[in-house]
Design a protein around this motif. Sequence first.
Motif, mmCIF file in Angstrom:
data_model
loop_
_atom_site.group_PDB
_atom_site.id
_atom_site.type_symbol
_atom_site.label_atom_id
_atom_site.label_comp_id
_atom_site.label_asym_id
_atom_site.label_seq_id
_atom_site.Cartn_x
_atom_site.Cartn_y
_atom_site.Cartn_z
ATOM 1 N N ARG A 59 51.304 35.049 34.917
ATOM 2 C CA ARG A 59 49.873 35.250 35.001
ATOM 3 C C ARG A 59 49.285 36.417 34.532
ATOM 4 N N LEU A 60 48.334 36.339 33.421
ATOM 5 C CA LEU A 60 47.776 37.546 32.703
ATOM 6 C C LEU A 60 46.532 37.568 33.481
ATOM 7 N N LEU A 61 46.406 38.681 34.327
ATOM 8 C CA LEU A 61 45.119 38.914 35.061
ATOM 9 C C LEU A 61 44.249 39.667 34.037
ATOM 10 N N LYS A 62 42.838 39.657 34.317
ATOM 11 C CA LYS A 62 42.036 40.420 33.633
ATOM 12 C C LYS A 62 42.014 40.051 32.184
ATOM 13 N N PHE A 63 42.173 38.829 31.792
ATOM 14 C CA PHE A 63 42.564 38.566 30.426
ATOM 15 C C PHE A 63 41.511 39.153 29.246
ATOM 16 N N SER A 64 40.368 39.224 29.641
ATOM 17 C CA SER A 64 39.201 39.595 28.801
ATOM 18 C C SER A 64 39.220 40.996 28.415
ATOM 19 N N THR A 65 40.083 41.869 29.102
ATOM 20 C CA THR A 65 40.150 43.317 28.878
ATOM 21 C C THR A 65 41.462 43.625 28.112
ATOM 22 N N LEU A 66 42.392 42.592 27.949
ATOM 23 C CA LEU A 66 43.720 42.856 27.210
ATOM 24 C C LEU A 66 43.312 43.349 25.714
ATOM 25 N N LEU A 67 43.435 44.387 25.426
ATOM 26 C CA LEU A 67 43.261 45.123 23.999
ATOM 27 C C LEU A 67 44.338 45.045 23.086
ATOM 28 N N GLU A 68 45.815 45.197 23.674
ATOM 29 C CA GLU A 68 46.830 45.272 23.079
ATOM 30 C C GLU A 68 47.124 44.004 21.950
ATOM 31 N N PRO A 161 43.308 27.448 20.597
ATOM 32 C CA PRO A 161 42.023 28.129 19.707
ATOM 33 C C PRO A 161 41.287 29.073 20.871
ATOM 34 N N LEU A 162 40.836 29.986 20.407
ATOM 35 C CA LEU A 162 40.193 31.232 21.222
ATOM 36 C C LEU A 162 38.908 30.488 21.660
ATOM 37 N N SER A 163 38.249 29.728 20.948
ATOM 38 C CA SER A 163 37.013 29.165 21.505
ATOM 39 C C SER A 163 37.264 28.591 22.552
ATOM 40 N N ASN A 164 38.303 27.688 22.586
ATOM 41 C CA ASN A 164 38.681 26.838 23.866
ATOM 42 C C ASN A 164 39.076 27.743 24.908
ATOM 43 N N LEU A 165 39.473 28.878 24.786
ATOM 44 C CA LEU A 165 40.154 29.688 25.996
ATOM 45 C C LEU A 165 38.619 30.347 26.669
ATOM 46 N N LYS A 166 37.952 30.800 25.609
ATOM 47 C CA LYS A 166 36.739 31.655 26.075
ATOM 48 C C LYS A 166 35.557 30.625 26.736
ATOM 49 N N ASP A 167 35.902 29.161 26.330
ATOM 50 C CA ASP A 167 34.697 28.397 27.067
ATOM 51 C C ASP A 167 35.018 27.993 28.456
ATOM 52 N N LYS A 170 36.157 24.503 29.751
ATOM 53 C CA LYS A 170 37.821 23.953 29.268
ATOM 54 C C LYS A 170 38.749 24.212 30.223
ATOM 55 N N GLY A 171 38.617 25.360 31.150
ATOM 56 C CA GLY A 171 39.424 25.315 32.446
ATOM 57 C C GLY A 171 40.874 25.900 31.970
ATOM 58 N N PHE A 172 40.648 27.033 30.902
ATOM 59 C CA PHE A 172 41.909 27.770 30.666
ATOM 60 C C PHE A 172 42.047 29.093 31.522
ATOM 61 N N LEU A 173 40.759 29.564 31.331
ATOM 62 C CA LEU A 173 40.672 30.842 32.263
ATOM 63 C C LEU A 173 40.099 30.526 33.358
ATOM 64 N N VAL A 174 40.620 30.933 34.474
ATOM 65 C CA VAL A 174 40.147 30.596 35.855
ATOM 66 C C VAL A 174 40.096 32.377 36.447
ATOM 67 N N ASP A 175 38.842 32.791 36.697
ATOM 68 C CA ASP A 175 38.517 33.920 37.249
ATOM 69 C C ASP A 175 39.361 34.998 36.510
ATOM 70 N N ASP A 176 39.163 34.840 35.238
ATOM 71 C CA ASP A 176 39.620 35.985 33.992
ATOM 72 C C ASP A 176 41.114 35.852 33.969
ATOM 73 N N LYS A 177 41.782 35.025 34.473
ATOM 74 C CA LYS A 177 43.233 34.920 34.571
ATOM 75 C C LYS A 177 43.920 33.844 33.769
ATOM 76 N N LEU A 178 44.751 34.055 32.594
ATOM 77 C CA LEU A 178 45.330 33.137 32.076
ATOM 78 C C LEU A 178 46.848 32.704 32.559
ATOM 79 N N THR A 179 47.320 31.677 32.616
ATOM 80 C CA THR A 179 48.622 31.302 33.032
ATOM 81 C C THR A 179 49.103 30.742 32.328
ATOM 82 N N VAL A 180 50.358 31.119 31.663
ATOM 83 C CA VAL A 180 51.415 30.580 30.885
ATOM 84 C C VAL A 180 52.587 30.228 31.734
ATOM 85 N N GLN A 181 53.391 29.434 30.875
ATOM 86 C CA GLN A 181 54.728 28.870 31.849
ATOM 87 C C GLN A 181 55.691 28.389 30.510
#
Length: 195
Positions: A59-68, A161-167, A170-181
Amino acid sequence: MWGFSQVLPGYTFKSPYNGYLYDGDHCEFGVDVTTPTVFQTSELFTVANNFKTPTFTWRLLKFSTLLEDTYLSDTFSIGGRRWNIQVNPSGRDKGKGKALSMYLIVNHNEELRPFERIYVRAKLRVLNKFKFRNVERQIDNWFSRWETGRAYGWGSSEFVPLSNLKDSSKGFLVDDKLTVQVEIEAVSTTKYFPS
């Protein structure tokens, strides 16, 4: 004791024209014993599957703030190998600025021989709060050492697509958290003799 019940037919053996008997009824028998050389080196290649815990979730927390450019998961072990998931939030290669990029990579501390490669079959996923909308990519490839500059990681530069992530709909970002597996289905091992 080892041998043959019939080497030659009797009439062939007794015929003076074939030369098996000399001085009328004399014959000599002998055997050559050879020992095969032992292989100097050998290897045993196997592919394992049905792991006790085949899945690793990050889980990548605060996804919108990740700058690297690149983020690596904690190291995890499946199939006797150490791995990381690599995520590029703003994409890389063909996905740069357009899509999330994600890869399964061999951990840089994994000890492989210079020529050794690992076969892996796995599924990389970006999870969605709507389960039926998870995005999944199949991996069915060979991995190499980091230093070789060859394939130490596999995935996609255009995973989502970043447009889907930010929408948010679409349900990818939940509370600014992205979950990958990743779900690893098969991993090869090679044993070398002598080790």
